[in-house]
Structures are given as C-alpha cells and as structure tokens.
Design an enzyme around this catalytic site. Structure first.
Site, short mmCIF file in Angstrom:
data_model
loop_
_atom_site.label_atom_id
_atom_site.label_comp_id
_atom_site.label_asym_id
_atom_site.label_seq_id
_atom_site.Cartn_x
_atom_site.Cartn_y
_atom_site.Cartn_z
N THR A 160 74.04 62.43 16.48
CA THR A 160 73.37 63.51 17.21
C THR A 160 74.24 64.76 17.31
OG1 THR A 160 74.24 62.85 19.36
CG2 THR A 160 72.18 61.80 18.66
N CYS A 161 73.61 65.87 17.69
CA CYS A 161 74.31 67.14 17.83
C CYS A 161 74.89 67.29 19.22
CB CYS A 161 73.36 68.30 17.55
SG CYS A 161 72.79 68.27 15.87
N ASP A 162 75.51 66.24 19.73
CA ASP A 162 76.18 66.32 21.03
C ASP A 162 77.61 65.86 20.80
OD1 ASP A 162 77.25 65.61 23.62
OD2 ASP A 162 75.21 65.86 24.36
#
Ligand SMILES: *Cc1c(COP(=O)(O)O)cnc(C)c1O
Length: 377
Positions: free
Chosen positions: A324-326
């Site tokens: 994910t983009c976290d």
C-alpha cells in the site's frame, strides 16, 4: 506450519491474490491438546482470533465454549451452534444497550473491571453472573495487552462487593497474562492475586467460584514454544499452590493457541528493489502487508515464518514491506529478514502461523486492495 492439505489446496485451486488457508484438522488437534492438557478447565475459544463460521462450527461441535467481545460475535457463536449458556461476554467495555441485547439472547456471564460497568450490567442484565478482571504486568508476552483491561486486585474486591450489593452474582476473577506468552509460569502471580481476591470476598460472605485464566497460549512462529501440556502442568501447580485442595472452577480462553498454526497466507512478491546502488539490503514488497491482515507486525512484534521455494539457496537479510501507499506498511526493517538471494518478482511466498488475528485485521479496501480472502478447509 504448511500442512499437506494446505499444499494440495493451493496446488489445485491456485487462488489468485493473497489469501489465508486454514486447515480445520489442525484446529481440531489444538482443541484436543488443550482439552488433554487442562482437563479440568472449560475452554472458551476467543472468537476474535478467527471468527470464520467453519472454525466456530467445528469448535462448537467439539464442545467448546466461546469468549465473545461484542453482540455480533455472540450472534456468530449462536449461529455456529453454541447455546447461550456456553457464551461469555468477555469485553470489559460494553454499551449498556449491548448488554441488554446480549441478556435478551440469554447470555448470563459478563466481564467487568469497574464500578461503572457493574452498574450497567445490574440495570441491563439484572441478576447476571459477573467476573472482575485484574491487571497483569504482561511481562514475557510478545503481544502484551497493557493496562487497558483490568483493575488492581484491591479494586476488584470493591467491584465484586458492589456487584453483589446491586443484586448480581459475583462469580469470579479473570486475567489475561498477555498474548503469545512464552513463559509457562506467567500465570502464577495472577493466580496468587486471584486467590487474595477470593479470600477478601469470603471474609465478607461472598464466595467466588470461578477463575478465568484467559488466553496467552502461544503459537509457533520462528522459535519453538512450550507445549500445551507444559502450560497445563505449570498452571495446575500454581492452582494447587495458591488454592490448595479448594481449586475453583476454571476457564481458559485460547485464541492464538487454538488457530494460529492452522493458517497459512499465500502471498506474492510484487517488487524487489534497492534505494541506492550501494544499499546493503534489498526491499522485498509483497502483495500483503499491515493493512492486508499482518497488523501484528506492528513494532515487529510478531515475526512470522516466511517460506519460499528457494529456501535452500543462499540467504541475505532484506526489508519486507506491503503493497500500500502508506509508509507505515513496512513489516520488517529494524530486524532485517533473511530471504533467498535468488528470490524473484512473481515468486509465491507462504507466511506461516497466520491463522489468528489476520482476516479480521485486514482493511476493507485501503488503496483499493480487497480484504484478505480466507479458505477454510
Ligand atoms: C484476546 C483475548 C483472548 C485470547 O487471547 P490469545 O492470546 O489469543 O489466546 C482471551 N481472552 C480475552 C478476554 C481476550 O480479550
């Protein structure tokens, strides 16, 4: 561990995307191991560890009771075939209307750790049985439960006296030594505290009957853990030491220890890269991370065994991260994880010991990724 049944399932069904596969035979073996190791204790499976209907149905059919944290979990346990008499509402933090709904469903056993909660139960479930949770220090647990639940033993005495005064049945004491507890003697101090609460209440004419010894029984990740048998022996010795020949009715609430080793997550390597040409460690990105179900890698607390088909090759320490983009979605970085040098984008990896605390921790659709699929076989 990856059982032959799980291997066969993955080989024939070839499910796309990350997924959890749970082998019910292992759950059955775990149940029998607990039953055998602690024959005098009632088993209340902690539903939150893995509430899959197939798991609950199997455990209900084997005679398990259920520790539930919400009305929804109570309904799941009832749907799986448990009667209300086999269900405990073990969360110390409940809305009064949820207590009333549970009471209407026939639930008669509630956890408390405060005067305020006792008042709710006396109004919404008059006459019910309550047990008071006492704090433990959590030392030795790899996933400690901190100070959120429980009160000091002296307050537990007051809470149970108050419950009695409000017409409830003050039934016992509970504690949880912390999850993934690898020390077999960790129950001893808490049982000594429980005994002191029993004695104080007896002096006031209130005779408690039950000690709920919680969960905490570990599952094997990278390191070996003691057997259920070893826990049973140590706990029984502590019960004898503190309660003599007046051992009360006891309950255990295994969650992780019941289902952890029954599950394996199949995942895929999405990217292997470096941050600079002279970076020492490669970054291995999987199609599952903290938001896909591996939340217990928080602070790198739980270190799952990860198997690949290249494990006989040379290994090198890697960073492992999710898709994910976290930026919090990194599984292992402070303690690098050895993976084969030959590992390649597109390779499948098996993350073992993932039967507990994975599907329910997975986000609904963070970044558009599907929640973790589960196959119960
Ligand atoms: C989570 C929980 C359990 C299960 O703990 P494990 O460490 O997974 O065995 C048992 N009892 C209560 C009250 C819990 O909250």
């Amino acid at each position: 561990m990856t059982t032959q049944r799980i291997r066969d399932f993955l080989a024939t069904r070839r499910p796309d995307g990350p997924c959890l596969v749970v082998d019910l035979d292992v759950v059955r073996d775990n149940f029998h191991a607990f039953r055998h190791a602690m024959p005098d204790s009632a088993i209340y499976y902690a539903v939150k560890a893995n509430p899959a209907p197939e798991v609950l149905r199997l455990l209900a059919s084997l005679g398990s009771n259920f520790d539930c944290a919400s009305v929804a979990e109570i309904e799941m346990a009832l749907d799986a075939g448990a009667t209300a008499a086999r269900i405990s509402y073990g969360n110390t933090i409940k809305k009064e209307r949820d207590v009333a709904r549970a009471h209407a469903l026939g639930i008669n056993l509630f956890a408390v750790d405060s005067h305020e909660e006792v008042e709710k139960i006396s109004r919404a479930a008059p006459g019910a049985r309550v047990f008071c949770r006492v704090l433990t220090d959590g030392e030795g647990a790899e996933w400690p439960l901190s100070r959120k639940f429980g009160c000091v033993p002296q307050m537990a005495v007051d809470v149970l006296v108050y419950a009695h005064q409000l017409g409830l049945e003050s039934y016992g004491v509970s504690f949880h030594v912390g999850s993934q507890m690898t020390k077999v003697d960790a129950w001893d101090d808490a049982l000594a505290d429980a005994k002191r609460v029993f004695v104080s209440l007896a002096k006031q004419g209130i005779h408690l009957q039950m000690v709920n010894m919680g969960g905490g029984f570990p599952t094997k990740y990278l390191r070996d853990v003691p057997t259920a048998e070893a826990y049973g022996k140590a706990i029984f010795a502590s019960l004898r030491a503190h309660f003599g020949n007046q051992i009360p009715h006891t309950i255990i609430e295994p969650g992780r220890g019941m289902v952890g080793n029954a599950g394996v997550i199949k995942a895929e390597v999405v990217l292997i890269s470096k941050k600079s040409d002279n970076d020492a460690a490669r970054w291995v990105f999987l199609d599952i991370g903290k938001f896909g179900g591996l939340a217990e890698t928080m602070d790198e607390a739980i270190r799952y065994p990860i198997r690949t088909e290249r494990d006989s090759d040379e290994m090198e320490p890697c960073v492992i991260a999710g898709p994910t983009c976290d930026s919090a979605d990194v599984l292992y970085e402070k303690n690098l994880y050895p993976l084969p040098v030959s590992l390649t984008i597109g390779d499948e990896v098996l993350i073992e010991g993932t039967g507990a605390y994975t599907t329910t921790y997975s986000a609904v659709a963070f970044n558009g990724f599907d929640p973790l699929k589960a196959y119960i076989i």
